[in-house]
Design an enzyme around this catalytic site. Structure first.
Site: not given
Ligand code: IVH
Length: 658
Positions: A114, A116, A118, A219, A304, A398, A401, A416, A421
């Site tokens: 899924e 991640k 930010d 999540y 990542k 060089c 050569c 050179c 060369c």
């Molecule tokens: S699972 C064991 N799923 O990323 C921690 N984390 O270091 C379980 N994050 O602290 C995290 N999207 O803040 C999980 N789909 C996702 C996420 C997610 C963002 C962040 C979360 C966590 C850090 C991972």
């Protein structure tokens, strides 16, 4: 690295990471990028894994970010809020997978992937379906009660969906984040949406949090609601009324990597920032069985996107001699992943750059790679020096050569001075056969090296004199490959004037200038006879370039080469499609056609492409710019998809040539 050296390196890394963390988190100043800092942390983590005896409680890897601040009540998490270990490449994924397979040898591993997001992690507690308390992650064990602020976030249900089973307590975890469009107006004050989301949740006035259009993506479902798989958690979370990422179940590594690559491409088009995907072992039993190491579960990883910056060490500095004699220092690096590829070399440009960076062999450096640009060193980290680093002294002769190196006044490069060369000759040959020059299929630097070592080729004209019988005794050639190469060389004997000029490798004459010259003078003879003033009449050609061209055509060895090339039967032609090509829309774009078009024949389409400056080739390669598909496209379509070449249909093609 010896154990003692590892210990010292760990100490230095800890100190440096702490220094930058302090700058960033306390002083709000950023001296090195997040990516570079992550890269240092990653190295520290890996060293500590190798030598766990050197892990100390004050190590940045042991630190759980964000101490609870005064003003909020403390909340103890019933189950600690962990974090994830990062991986950045397929190789690192493979190592993780191998490690898991050793731990649970009899299980088939299925993954749930899924996005991640930010943002900022939080935990929500519902009692009898009602949102009671929400907290930050804090140090993982104790967080802050930010319930009032969280209540302002519309995507957090204050009551779980009515059809959800009535349960005394439900805990849900997820990420508070801000969409890119909402972040726009805060761009000047906050480094990124994550900082802003975190700042908004951890301040004392809920009105302020409410004004910031924050969102929540769930999540994790911590409570037991009958889920057997991670994918079940997502389904149940949705049923409870939460926004979740769709995610995807992947049966094996290839599918995970495929998804990761797909998301890497899609990333820019998403409404929120993500920094990778999260890969979970889908089966909750296996996930539990795998347990936790340090502060992270073994059964999940943050996969990542490769940052475009990374830190690594300089193993050596080598010198490269180019076809014009320019001597470029190149850093040989301990291989490191950045911007999606493994980098083992970075240019140091010239002697002044080495001085400016104050770089030594053995130094740890930050390297940067943006797009297709050659990786470069952006900074040295002298804090990590051990005293064993070696100064690099630029030679005066060089390295190939032994010829004298000269550095004309005002220029940055040493060159050179020996036009004979070996390195210069090799580079010239490689340039001569390259794509934009003679474009000889099947001939690359490796074969060139072979031909030079065997004494078969010394100048470019020799290439055209090669016979099958010359190649056959060579190790890498059989009858067929020898014939193919000779045919490929002979097939390129007819060449456009612009390509020919470019192939000559005249200093300061790139593809553009070669085209300008071809368009203006129309024949090689005229260019050859031109005075400096004549040459300067060409648009975009200034005195330096003009002088360089003029001089080239007045050197005996160059005139001899031209004669020799002529003798081999090379025919230089002004190609229609190259005339006035400069402003043409499809200039240099390479097309492959597959399937039949409705509105024109294939020949008409080809003609049109050529008229607009484009080129046609029969097979798809990674150099292809467009694959035009008509009805019943053939295998080229599949190949284009595999190579991720842009595929366009007839309608899009017509738009392009309109
Ligand atoms: S699972 C064991 N799923 O990323 C921690 N984390 O270091 C379980 N994050 O602290 C995290 N999207 O803040 C999980 N789909 C996702 C996420 C997610 C963002 C962040 C979360 C966590 C850090 C991972």
């Amino acid at each position: 690295m010896t154990k003692q050296e590892a210990k010292q390196r760990i100490e230095k890394l800890k100190k440096l990471i702490n220094h930058h963390r302090y700058f960033y988190h306390v002083l709000n100043r950023q001296e090195i990028s997040d990516a570079a800092l992550d890269s240092l942390k990653h190295e520290l983590y890996q060293l500590e894994q190798q030598y766990p005896e050197f892990i100390t409680p004050d190590s940045p890897t042991q630190r759980v970010s964000g101490k609870p601040c005064q003003g909020f009540e403390k909340i103890k998490h019933k189950i600690p809020m962990l974090s994830l270990e990062d991986i950045f490449s397929e190789d690192e994924f493979r190592s993780w997978e191998d490690y898991l397979k050793r731990l649970v040898p009899n299980e088939t591993l299925e993954y749930f992937c899924e996005l991640k997001v930010d943002g900022f992690a939080i935990s929500l507690i519902y009692e009898d379906g009602i949102f009671i308390v929400g907290s930050t992650r804090g140090d993982g064990k104790i967080g802050e009660d930010v319930t009032q602020n969280l209540k302002t976030i519309e995507s957090i249900p204050l009551r779980l969906a009515p059809e959800a089973p009535a349960l005394s307590e439900v805990e849900v975890r997820g990420e508070v984040y801000m969409e890119k469009k909402d972040f726009e107006k805060f761009k000047k004050t906050y480094a990124n949406p994550r900082n802003l989301a975190a700042g908004s949740i951890r301040q004392l006035d809920p009105k302020l949090a409410g004004s910031r259009s924050l969102k929540f993506l769930a999540y994790d479902l911590v409570s037991e609601l009958g889920q057997k798989k991670h994918s079940d958690k997502h389904r149940i979370l949705k049923e409870l009324g939460f926004k979740t990422d769709e995610g995807i179940i992947c049966k094996n590594r290839a599918e995970v990597v495929d998804y990761w690559q797909k998301i890497t491409k899609k990333r820019e088009t998403l409404p929120f920032q993500i920094d990778g995907i999260v890969v979970n072992i889908n089966d909750n039993n296996i996930f539990q069985k795998l347990g936790i190491v340090g502060k992270s579960p073994r059964g999940a990883r943050a996969f990542k996107f490769s940052p475009e910056q990374a830190t690594t060490q300089i193993l050596d500095i080598k010198l490269q001699v180019g076809r014009t004699g320019a001597v470029t220092p190149v850093a040989v690096l301990k291989p490191v992943e950045a911007g999606g590829v493994t980098i083992s070399r970075a240019t140091l440009h010239n002697e002044d750059e080495i001085k400016k960076l104050d770089v030594k062999i053995g130094d740890t450096v930050i390297i940067e790679r943006a797009g297709d640009v050659i990786p470069a060193i952006s900074r040295v980290l002298p804090e990590l020096r051990t005293g064993k680093e070696k100064e690099f002294h630029f030679p005066r002769s060089c390295p190939v050569c032994g010829g004298k190196l000269i550095r004309p006044e005002g220029e940055a490069l040493w060159r050179c001075s020996n036009s004979n060369c070996g390195a210069r000759r090799r580079e010239f040959l490689c340039h001569f056969i390259s794509k934009k020059a003679f474009n000889i299929e099947g001939l690359g630097p490796k074969i060139i090296d072979h031909l030079i070592t065997e004494g078969l080729v010394s100048t470019s004209a020799d290439l055209f004199e090669l016979r099958e019988s010359d190649l056959l005794p060579l190790e890498r050639f059989a009858e067929k490959s020898a014939r193919n190469l000779i045919e490929a060389i002979q097939a390129q004997k007819e060449i456009s004037l612009a390509r020919f000029i470019y192939a000559l490798g005249i200093r300061n004459v790139g593809e553009e200038t070669a085209l300008d010259l071809a368009e203006y003078f129309l024949t090689l003879e005229k260019i050859q006879k031109s005075s400096i003033e004549d040459l300067e009449k060409v648009m975009d050609i200034g005195p330096v370039v003009a002088e360089s061209i003029y001089k080239w055509f007045r050197q005996k060895r160059n005139l001899e080469l031209l004669k020799k090339l002529e003798k081999t039967g090379i025919r230089i032609r002004i190609m229609n499609y190259e005339l006035r090509i400069k402003n043409k829309k499809l200039r240099n774009k390479k097309f492959v056609l597959t399937g039949s078009l409705e509105s024109m024949t294939r020949d008409e389409a080809k003609k049109k492409i050529r008229e607009l400056g484009g080129e046609i080739s029969e097979s798809v390669s990674k150099n292809t710019d467009y694959v035009v598909i008509g009805s019943t496209p053939g295998s080229k379509y599949e190949k284009a998809r595999k190579l991720r070449v842009k595929i366009i249909n007839e309608k899009e093609f017509l738009k392009l040539i309109r």
